[in-house]
Design an enzyme around this catalytic site. Sequence first.
Site, mmCIF file in Angstrom:
data_model
loop_
_atom_site.group_PDB
_atom_site.id
_atom_site.type_symbol
_atom_site.label_atom_id
_atom_site.label_comp_id
_atom_site.label_asym_id
_atom_site.label_seq_id
_atom_site.Cartn_x
_atom_site.Cartn_y
_atom_site.Cartn_z
ATOM 1 N N LYS A 59 0.834 -1.213 0.000
ATOM 2 C CA LYS A 59 0.000 0.000 0.000
ATOM 3 C C LYS A 59 0.862 1.253 0.000
ATOM 4 O O LYS A 59 0.655 2.169 -0.788
ATOM 5 C CB LYS A 59 -0.907 0.051 1.241
ATOM 6 N N THR A 60 1.815 1.274 0.924
ATOM 7 C CA THR A 60 2.634 2.467 1.076
ATOM 8 C C THR A 60 3.440 2.724 -0.183
ATOM 9 O O THR A 60 3.507 3.853 -0.667
ATOM 10 C CB THR A 60 3.589 2.300 2.280
ATOM 11 N N LEU A 61 3.998 1.659 -0.727
ATOM 12 C CA LEU A 61 4.819 1.835 -1.921
ATOM 13 C C LEU A 61 3.977 2.319 -3.097
ATOM 14 O O LEU A 61 4.382 3.213 -3.836
ATOM 15 C CB LEU A 61 5.502 0.513 -2.277
ATOM 16 N N GLU A 84 2.949 6.320 9.587
ATOM 17 C CA GLU A 84 3.659 5.138 10.073
ATOM 18 C C GLU A 84 5.160 5.308 10.049
ATOM 19 O O GLU A 84 5.829 5.107 11.041
ATOM 20 C CB GLU A 84 3.271 3.918 9.206
ATOM 21 N N LYS A 301 12.199 -31.661 -29.158
ATOM 22 C CA LYS A 301 11.567 -30.341 -29.109
ATOM 23 C C LYS A 301 12.618 -29.242 -29.011
ATOM 24 O O LYS A 301 12.560 -28.243 -29.724
ATOM 25 C CB LYS A 301 10.620 -30.237 -27.912
ATOM 26 N N GLU A 325 15.009 -25.341 -18.321
ATOM 27 C CA GLU A 325 15.356 -26.711 -17.971
ATOM 28 C C GLU A 325 16.854 -26.933 -18.030
ATOM 29 O O GLU A 325 17.436 -27.518 -17.141
ATOM 30 C CB GLU A 325 14.654 -27.661 -18.945
#
Lengths: 590, 111
Positions: A59-61, A84, A301, A325
């Site tokens: 939230k703050t960010l 805060e 593949k 992979e």
Amino acid sequence: MIQADKTLFTMTNFHKQQKNNFTMLPKTPTGITGLDEITGGGLPKGRPSLICGEAGCGKTLMSLEFIIRGAMEFHEPGVFMAFEEKAEELTQNVASLGFDLNKLQQEKLVKIDHVHIDRSEIEETGEYDLEGLFIRLGYAIDSIGAKRVVLDTLENLFSGLSDTAILRAELRRLFNFLKEKGVTAIITGEKGDGSSLTRQGLEEYVSDCVILLDHRVINQISTRRLRVVKYRGSQHGTNEYPFLIDEEGISVLPVTSLKLEKEVSSERVSSGIAALDDMLGGKGFFKGSSVLVSGTAGTGKTSIAAYFANETCSQGKKCLYFAFEESPKQIVRNMKSINVDLQKHIDKGSLQFFASRPTLYGLEMHLVAMYKMIHKFKPDAVVLDPITNLITVGSVSEVKSMLVRLIDFLQEMQITVMFTALSLNTIVSEQTDEGVSSLVDAWLLVRDIEYNGERNRGMYIMKSRGMKHSNQVREFIITDKGLDLVEVYLGPEGVLTGSAREAQKLREKTGVALRDFAVSRKDKEIMRKRKMLESKISTLQAEFESTEEELNKIYFEEQLKEEIIEKNRAEMTNLRKGAIDAENQIRSKK
Amino acid sequence: MSEQEQLPLSADNLNYDHDDHVFRLRLFVTGASPNSSRAISNLKDICETYLKGNYELEIIDVYQQPLIAESEQIIALPLLIKKAPGVERRLIGDMSNKTKVLRGLGLPVEN
């Protein structure tokens, strides 16, 4: 990435304006990647919005980024009132994101006001109001001409002061005050228990725009999500959108771009395997299309993908290879065995590998990492090998939604993408594990054909949108010279591959040889017969000639005889004539 | 802030030489709002009753000095800050609750 989203955002805006250009809610762009797209342009201008969520969900960010981006990108000064954290702490927190709060404060673009409130230091002795806060806020707004205000976290007032009746009345007054000031405000609040969005029910004061942030851990991997709960007077995306916080701040990634209006190209790109291009109408894939190569383990593949990458680089284009992979070195080494030298492309800089374990971070992080890499490298082709491994970090639907967004994004950028996917069963399933088969433009299936005690690879094209493509199964062979497709043998015994196909070929060769031999024998006999007959003919001819001669001889004799007789007679006549003449002379004389 | 530090005080016992025991009080108000007016009169009553001659009261109108609101961490008003003696103490409200005001100032509470 930011730039691309900007264009997206302006496009959305443009469409919106076209639709209703009469009474549009004015909006303040947040500058946060993706958020403006979801909200259709930003937060409601001149009104307070609520961002709520649990502790540590960003939230703050998010609100701080709203202020900083406003100051840096939109030249709208902002006030950040922190209940805060202290200004220094905030500065440190965003320094890691590359924002210099001190500089912005010195330039009078940002004002941070830390509000310290501690119940233990305060004695309440009667009626009071929050006029002090209003004065502070009003002064801060006026001193820098702020257009944006953040109150983070306003609910801390409730822990500092006990008279909730006063607080509630004052909060209502505060929101009116903010509206009067004409600032676009964000109020953050902690998520409350149960269904309430905030502990103190702040949502009842802020009714224009409410954004809920969420932080969930599923399978030990955390994902942050954002949802626009309500947005009065505006359309908005209603889904939960994953977002993440990285070194460039917050990025919200809309699950899909809200429209399907992508440019398409009819340009073709080669797959690198000539025989495969032939199967695809002779030219290969469309530029900017998505190609899925699926198959069971060990069907080649990665080799197909490497061939494609190699071909792209050989044509002087750039390719980005995401390996989930194998390590890049491993791939380079392995591909050497099929005569593909990827190292030289790496050295030239036209090929870049990006290898990471899928479990390194969540899907969203993967997606963003890929977004960033693609933006930085600007490739013409992208390879993801294999997407199956991503399933370990997310559910099928999550992987699918991620791939949808990736394909979407790549199509936007006109980048051809090749995915490889491992399918677990050898039966042709209509759906791959990731469920992307319906999303991709072309789907190549490589499968094992086990017959006669050996395993061979067969390849066919399941689909290829917008082009004529072969419906034939081809045998896909990997040799130390490279990959190739050969036509399978279709005989009375069915489809034959590998050594069975070779055996059948040999059988056919034998048959031919035998027939050839038989034919040559017949020919000789005919020859002999002809010779015999010819000799017979010549004998008969000779016989005929002798007979003819015999016959001719009589004929000649006869003729000769006749001639001689005639001659004799004539002579005789002559002789006689002389006598007569003499007689006549004598007579005339007489 | 503990009460042992404070000497027993009464209305007659007011002449202190030490600055330490002078009550330095700052009252922040907002113009002539009802709360502010009440706070001023209530506080003056209390001071005159309990701290006669032993206090310095400064009344500040925050409207006139908005900058001070930030530096003094003002949120709720009226606000009384006791700077001395002892630990700084903050009292908010209109000072109508005398017991709380006395406790906040570190004075013995009358029963």
